[in-house]
Motif scaffolding. Structure first.
Motif, PDB file in Angstrom:
ATOM      1  N   ILE A 168      18.408 -13.119  10.388  1.00 25.06           N
ATOM      2  CA  ILE A 168      17.901 -12.423  11.588  1.00 25.06           C
ATOM      3  C   ILE A 168      17.568 -10.977  11.259  1.00 25.06           C
ATOM      4  N   MET A 169      18.476 -10.306  10.558  1.00 23.64           N
ATOM      5  CA  MET A 169      18.256  -8.921  10.155  1.00 23.64           C
ATOM      6  C   MET A 169      17.035  -8.816   9.248  1.00 23.64           C
ATOM      7  N   LYS A 170      16.903  -9.751   8.310  1.00 24.10           N
ATOM      8  CA  LYS A 170      15.778  -9.728   7.371  1.00 24.10           C
ATOM      9  C   LYS A 170      14.456  -9.901   8.105  1.00 24.10           C
ATOM     10  N   ASN A 171      14.407 -10.791   9.095  1.00 21.77           N
ATOM     11  CA  ASN A 171      13.187 -10.993   9.872  1.00 21.77           C
ATOM     12  C   ASN A 171      12.815  -9.742  10.662  1.00 21.77           C
ATOM     13  N   ASP A 172      13.817  -9.086  11.237  1.00 25.67           N
ATOM     14  CA  ASP A 172      13.575  -7.830  11.964  1.00 25.67           C
ATOM     15  C   ASP A 172      12.988  -6.776  11.031  1.00 25.67           C
ATOM     16  N   LEU A 173      13.549  -6.695   9.837  1.00 25.65           N
ATOM     17  CA  LEU A 173      13.097  -5.711   8.850  1.00 25.65           C
ATOM     18  C   LEU A 173      11.671  -6.005   8.385  1.00 25.65           C
ATOM     19  N   LEU A 174      11.352  -7.291   8.203  1.00 23.98           N
ATOM     20  CA  LEU A 174       9.997  -7.667   7.788  1.00 23.98           C
ATOM     21  C   LEU A 174       8.970  -7.320   8.867  1.00 23.98           C
ATOM     22  N   ASN A 175       9.340  -7.525  10.124  1.00 24.00           N
ATOM     23  CA  ASN A 175       8.442  -7.157  11.225  1.00 24.00           C
ATOM     24  C   ASN A 175       8.178  -5.657  11.252  1.00 24.00           C
ATOM     25  N   LEU A 176       9.224  -4.872  11.013  1.00 27.29           N
ATOM     26  CA  LEU A 176       9.084  -3.424  10.978  1.00 27.29           C
ATOM     27  C   LEU A 176       8.269  -2.974   9.763  1.00 27.29           C
ATOM     28  N   GLU A 177       8.470  -3.668   8.642  1.00 28.85           N
ATOM     29  CA  GLU A 177       7.700  -3.357   7.435  1.00 28.85           C
ATOM     30  C   GLU A 177       6.217  -3.662   7.658  1.00 28.85           C
ATOM     31  N   PHE A 178       5.937  -4.793   8.292  1.00 25.87           N
ATOM     32  CA  PHE A 178       4.560  -5.172   8.626  1.00 25.87           C
ATOM     33  C   PHE A 178       3.917  -4.085   9.490  1.00 25.87           C
ATOM     34  N   LEU A 179       4.619  -3.661  10.519  1.00 23.98           N
ATOM     35  CA  LEU A 179       4.102  -2.631  11.427  1.00 23.98           C
ATOM     36  C   LEU A 179       3.850  -1.316  10.691  1.00 23.98           C
ATOM     37  N   THR A 180       4.726  -0.986   9.771  1.00 21.98           N
ATOM     38  CA  THR A 180       4.570   0.255   8.998  1.00 21.98           C
ATOM     39  C   THR A 180       3.307   0.220   8.149  1.00 21.98           C
ATOM     40  N   TYR A 181       3.097  -0.880   7.437  1.00 22.76           N
ATOM     41  CA  TYR A 181       1.890  -1.009   6.610  1.00 22.76           C
ATOM     42  C   TYR A 181       0.620  -0.959   7.462  1.00 22.76           C
ATOM     43  N   VAL A 182       0.644  -1.619   8.603  1.00 29.26           N
ATOM     44  CA  VAL A 182      -0.536  -1.648   9.475  1.00 29.26           C
ATOM     45  C   VAL A 182      -0.855  -0.245  10.001  1.00 29.26           C
ATOM     46  N   LYS A 183       0.190   0.460  10.446  1.00 30.08           N
ATOM     47  CA  LYS A 183      -0.020   1.819  10.963  1.00 30.08           C
ATOM     48  C   LYS A 183      -0.531   2.757   9.877  1.00 30.08           C
ATOM     49  N   ARG A 184       0.062   2.661   8.707  1.00 28.13           N
ATOM     50  CA  ARG A 184      -0.360   3.556   7.626  1.00 28.13           C
ATOM     51  C   ARG A 184      -1.773   3.209   7.160  1.00 28.13           C
ATOM     52  N   ALA A 185      -2.104   1.922   7.136  1.00 25.68           N
ATOM     53  CA  ALA A 185      -3.455   1.506   6.761  1.00 25.68           C
ATOM     54  C   ALA A 185      -4.485   2.108   7.719  1.00 25.68           C
ATOM     55  N   PHE A 186      -4.136   2.123   9.005  1.00 23.58           N
ATOM     56  CA  PHE A 186      -5.038   2.731   9.996  1.00 23.58           C
ATOM     57  C   PHE A 186      -5.241   4.212   9.704  1.00 23.58           C
ATOM     58  N   VAL A 187      -4.136   4.906   9.405  1.00 28.73           N
ATOM     59  CA  VAL A 187      -4.232   6.345   9.098  1.00 28.73           C
ATOM     60  C   VAL A 187      -5.076   6.563   7.844  1.00 28.73           C
ATOM     61  N   TYR A 188      -4.830   5.750   6.803  1.00 26.25           N
ATOM     62  CA  TYR A 188      -5.612   5.860   5.572  1.00 26.25           C
ATOM     63  C   TYR A 188      -7.106   5.648   5.849  1.00 26.25           C
ATOM     64  N   SER A 189      -7.427   4.582   6.578  1.00 23.14           N
ATOM     65  CA  SER A 189      -8.839   4.276   6.832  1.00 23.14           C
ATOM     66  C   SER A 189      -9.498   5.354   7.684  1.00 23.14           C
ATOM     67  N   THR A 190      -8.754   5.907   8.637  1.00 24.09           N
ATOM     68  CA  THR A 190      -9.282   6.977   9.491  1.00 24.09           C
ATOM     69  C   THR A 190      -9.600   8.224   8.677  1.00 24.09           C
ATOM     70  N   ASN A 191      -8.829   8.447   7.614  1.00 26.81           N
ATOM     71  CA  ASN A 191      -9.016   9.625   6.770  1.00 26.81           C
ATOM     72  C   ASN A 191      -9.860   9.331   5.524  1.00 26.81           C
ATOM     73  N   GLY A 192     -10.526   8.184   5.517  1.00 27.23           N
ATOM     74  CA  GLY A 192     -11.438   7.859   4.421  1.00 27.23           C
ATOM     75  C   GLY A 192     -10.774   7.389   3.149  1.00 27.23           C
ATOM     76  N   ARG A 193      -9.494   7.110   3.188  1.00 24.95           N
ATOM     77  CA  ARG A 193      -8.773   6.625   2.003  1.00 24.95           C
ATOM     78  C   ARG A 193      -8.804   5.091   2.012  1.00 24.95           C
ATOM     79  N   VAL A 194      -9.982   4.559   1.742  1.00 23.42           N
ATOM     80  CA  VAL A 194     -10.239   3.128   1.902  1.00 23.42           C
ATOM     81  C   VAL A 194      -9.377   2.274   0.979  1.00 23.42           C
ATOM     82  N   GLU A 195      -9.284   2.642  -0.295  1.00 24.83           N
ATOM     83  CA  GLU A 195      -8.506   1.839  -1.249  1.00 24.83           C
ATOM     84  C   GLU A 195      -7.034   1.768  -0.845  1.00 24.83           C
TER      85      GLU A 195
END
Length: 225
Positions: A168-195
């Protein structure tokens, strides 16, 4: 106990002032203050409990059990204040008042800093909500350190979850990790850091391979690249 304690402390203070004895044994006064602080804490009168703790800390404390009690109450006080800040921030965030919410998230993080008493998963949620405010306020540069801190905490907690075989803890952590990558990807793409954005979306897809929105975002970025 609160009224009785107040009377005892008042009499004790007058007595000390009258006899003016230095290096007096403070054990009795500390115990009264400590018991009253506990009563305030039970009644959720946190500011009054905090004042009694501050009064105790001004006295010379030699008893290890009393020191442990003081630490226990201080930790509970700190957690309750953090929860209060978090609730205020969450309420403001839901109303779209991002600057005001960010202020309360900052206060909560400042109290948690250098402390091991607060649940790490709850801390990650606060940090991610904080990055959400920063994104809405277009303060993108301030999010990068936050994302790194979140991923570092998640990595350590995932290791603990593996050792404990806590699914249960691992699943919660994976969901939070997923959200972190998605949010950071948005910030990267907004700032032109496509790669960098592509890497984060790919990391997110490893966690949730069937997420169609992430697949679409990734495909669009690869076209730009």
């Amino acid at each position: 106990m609160i009224k009785c304690g107040a009377k005892i402390i008042h009499v004790f203070t007058q007595f000390k002032e009258k006899i003016k004895i230095r290096n007096m044994n403070n054990t009795f006064e500390i115990k009264v203050l400590l018991r009253r602080a506990k009563c305030y804490e039970i009644q959720n009168e946190m500011s009054k409990a905090e004042k009694d703790i501050e009064s105790i800390e001004k006295l010379e404390i030699k008893n290890e059990l009393i020191l442990k009690d003081i630490k226990s109450i201080k930790d509970k006080l700190k957690i309750r204040v953090v929860e209060s800040y978090k609730q205020s921030a969450n309420d403001l965030l839901s109303k779209g008042e991002f600057a005001e919410a960010l202020n309360f998230y900052d206060k909560a993080v400042a109290l948690i800093k250098y402390s091991n008493i607060y649940n790490k998963i709850d801390l990650v949620k606060i940090l991610l909500n904080r990055t959400g405010c920063l994104i809405k306020l277009t303060q993108y540069d301030k999010t990068y350190d936050e994302f790194e801190k979140v991923l570092m905490i998640l990595s350590k907690q995932k290791a603990i979850a593996d050792i404990q075989s806590n699914i249960i803890m691992k699943n919660d952590l994976l969901n939070l990790e997923f959200l972190t990558y998605v949010k950071r990807a948005f910030v990267y793409s907004t700032n032109g850091r496509v790669e960098d954005a592509i890497k984060d979306y790919e990391s997110a897809l490893k966690i949730k391979p069937d997420d169609s929105k992430i697949k679409d975002n990734l495909a669009k970025l690869k076209i730009i690249k």
